[in-house]
Design a protein around this motif. Structure first.
Motif, PDB file in Angstrom:
ATOM      1  N   UNK A  51      87.598  43.295 131.886  1.00 44.47           N
ATOM      2  CA  UNK A  51      85.474  44.435 131.573  1.00 44.47           C
ATOM      3  C   UNK A  51      85.737  45.627 132.079  1.00 44.47           C
ATOM      4  N   UNK A  52      86.008  45.160 133.319  1.00 52.73           N
ATOM      5  CA  UNK A  52      86.195  46.354 134.685  1.00 52.73           C
ATOM      6  C   UNK A  52      86.376  47.452 133.864  1.00 52.73           C
ATOM      7  N   UNK A  58      85.733  53.570 128.253  1.00 50.10           N
ATOM      8  CA  UNK A  58      85.092  54.421 128.397  1.00 50.10           C
ATOM      9  C   UNK A  58      84.577  55.472 128.760  1.00 50.10           C
ATOM     10  N   UNK A  59      84.949  55.460 130.139  1.00 47.95           N
ATOM     11  CA  UNK A  59      84.159  56.903 130.781  1.00 47.95           C
ATOM     12  C   UNK A  59      86.151  58.049 130.344  1.00 47.95           C
ATOM     13  N   UNK A  67      88.356  50.253 120.372  1.00 54.77           N
ATOM     14  CA  UNK A  67      87.346  49.641 120.153  1.00 54.77           C
ATOM     15  C   UNK A  67      87.140  48.929 118.135  1.00 54.77           C
ATOM     16  N   UNK A  68      87.398  49.671 117.742  1.00 52.35           N
ATOM     17  CA  UNK A  68      87.699  48.623 116.490  1.00 52.35           C
ATOM     18  C   UNK A  68      88.267  47.987 115.636  1.00 52.35           C
ATOM     19  N   UNK A 399      84.556  53.212 141.241  1.00 54.95           N
ATOM     20  CA  UNK A 399      83.774  53.770 141.374  1.00 54.95           C
ATOM     21  C   UNK A 399      83.854  53.705 139.303  1.00 54.95           C
ATOM     22  N   UNK A 400      84.974  53.812 138.893  1.00 57.44           N
ATOM     23  CA  UNK A 400      85.715  54.115 137.009  1.00 57.44           C
ATOM     24  C   UNK A 400      85.230  52.457 136.503  1.00 57.44           C
TER      25      UNK A 400
END
Length: 406
Positions: A51-52, A58-59, A67-68, A399-400
């Motif tokens: 997840x991380x 995503x950023x 994702x698809x 942070x990312x």
């Protein structure tokens, strides 16, 4: 003169280039990769992305394209048995929620081609220069820069050279950085199978006497396998008859998903533990497998590299904003301090788990099965393990990894 030269155009090298260039567009960044430009399109494998790491992607604007093609891991089942046991008792289960409030599962299975393609697009979008078919043949570090000689005879000068060239890193050797390595006498067989019935996003890890046998769900009625065997047996299985391979596979996979068919290349990779004694030198940083290679028993190898990316990018970008020399040892030491303990801990953890579970000693099995069952009955401890597996970012983490732009 370049600000940053990244040697290695895999996921880790592309990610670190994209992360730095996105946050500091004025820095000049180039990635060089020894493989031909379209080699990544032929990679049939898939990787588990925690997840991380998906928050970081995503950023970077890469996750929307990835994702698809992904398959969320909705839950995980852990068993411990002998190879021929008709029933495999379940000792531990995890649901897929990583926490964090966004409903994100603790991991996704991602086709390697989808991830590489999305990262190349991100690098192109941010203005990272990409050069294929060349490698570093030598480099010389000076006070203010590093002069790099490429395999095609060209030279580059950069303030920082980042080595992302894999577990057998030639740049690590050129930099004179020592490392610890030992082999397990095991190899991981990697392939893809189709099955009759749906997996419902369930990942399974069966601890068998030769080592872990992981079934990781892919999109559709397909699964990716990471099958650990003694190296001599793995080589024999991969090189041998397809019928024998599928017969041995079925003994380990079981019948619950119906008939199986191998649809991917069969490859065997030697397994070992590699830990660099240092992650940095003046104007030089090791990232990903060049700094550490661990057993795949926890599925954290690539994700450790993506955590390195988040830490190095934040270190470099913040130093640049403060007007500091991004290639100085004083700046790079922050990255090393940030990452070395975590990778050492993961290396030790995977080593202990592999030694504990890759055997069929009766008393040892009783102890480990008791431990798995204990964790399964303690919700708070189980949640902590899920958070660790998902890489949930804490207050002191890059942070990312929490999905926060630099």
């Amino acid at each position: 003169m370049l600000d940053i030269l990244v040697a290695g155009g895999g996921y880790v090298g592309l990610s670190v280039a994209a992360a730095i260039k996105q946050a500091a567009p004025h820095l000049s960044v180039e990635v060089i990769e020894a493989a031909p430009e379209d080699a990544w399109r032929k990679d049939p494998r898939a990787s588990a992305i925690i997840a991380a790491a998906s928050r970081m992607l995503e950023v970077l604007g890469a996750w929307e394209a990835i994702a698809p093609e992904t398959q969320p891991i909705n839950s995980m089942v852990v068993t411990d048995s002998q190879t021929g046991d008709p029933v495999r008792p379940v000792f531990l289960t995890f649901d897929g929620d990583a926490g964090g409030g966004d409903g994100r599962p603790f991991a996704h299975m991602v086709p390697n081609t989808a991830m590489t393609g999305a990262l190349i697009d991100a690098c192109n979008r941010f203005g990272v220069a990409l050069s294929h078919g060349v490698a570093v043949s030598a480099f010389r570090t000076g006070e203010a820069s590093t002069e790099v000689t490429l395999s095609n005879g060209e030279t580059r000068t950069a303030r920082l050279l980042v080595a992302c060239d894999g577990v057998r890193s030639k740049l690590r050797d050129m930099a004179g950085i020592k490392y610890v390595r030992w082999d397990y006498g095991q190899s991981g067989i990697v392939t893809t199978v189709e099955h009759e019935r749906p997996h419902n996003g369930v990942a399974e890890e069966h601890f068998l006497p030769a080592g872990p046998f992981a079934i990781l769900p892919l999109k559709g009625n397909r699964s990716s396998l990471v099958w650990t065997e003694a190296t001599r047996d793995a080589d024999r299985l991969v090189a041998g008859d397809d019928f024998l391979f599928e017969e041995e596979l079925e003994r380990r996979f079981g019948q619950k998903l119906g008939a199986l068919k191998v649809v991917g290349d069969k490859r065997a990779f030697p397994l070992g533990l590699t830990l660099a004694r240092a992650f940095v030198a003046p104007r030089f940083a090791l990232v990903g497998d060049a700094a550490h290679g661990v057993h795949p028993i926890s599925g954290q190898g690539l994700n450790l590299g993506l955590k390195d990316v988040a830490a190095l990018a934040e270190t470099v970008v913040e130093a640049d904003r403060l007007g500091l020399d991004i290639g100085s040892l004083a700046v790079l030491e922050r990255y090393q301090t940030w990452r070395r303990f975590d990778t050492f801990r993961m290396g030790v953890t995977t080593d202990v788990l592999n030694r504990l579970f890759s055997n069929d000693i009766g008393p040892v099995r009783l102890v480990r099965d008791f431990g798995l069952g204990l964790v399964d009955r303690m919700p708070a401890l189980k949640s902590w393990f899920i958070g660790q597996a998902a890489g949930v970012a804490g207050p002191g983490d890059p942070r990312l990894l929490a999905g926060v732009p630099l």
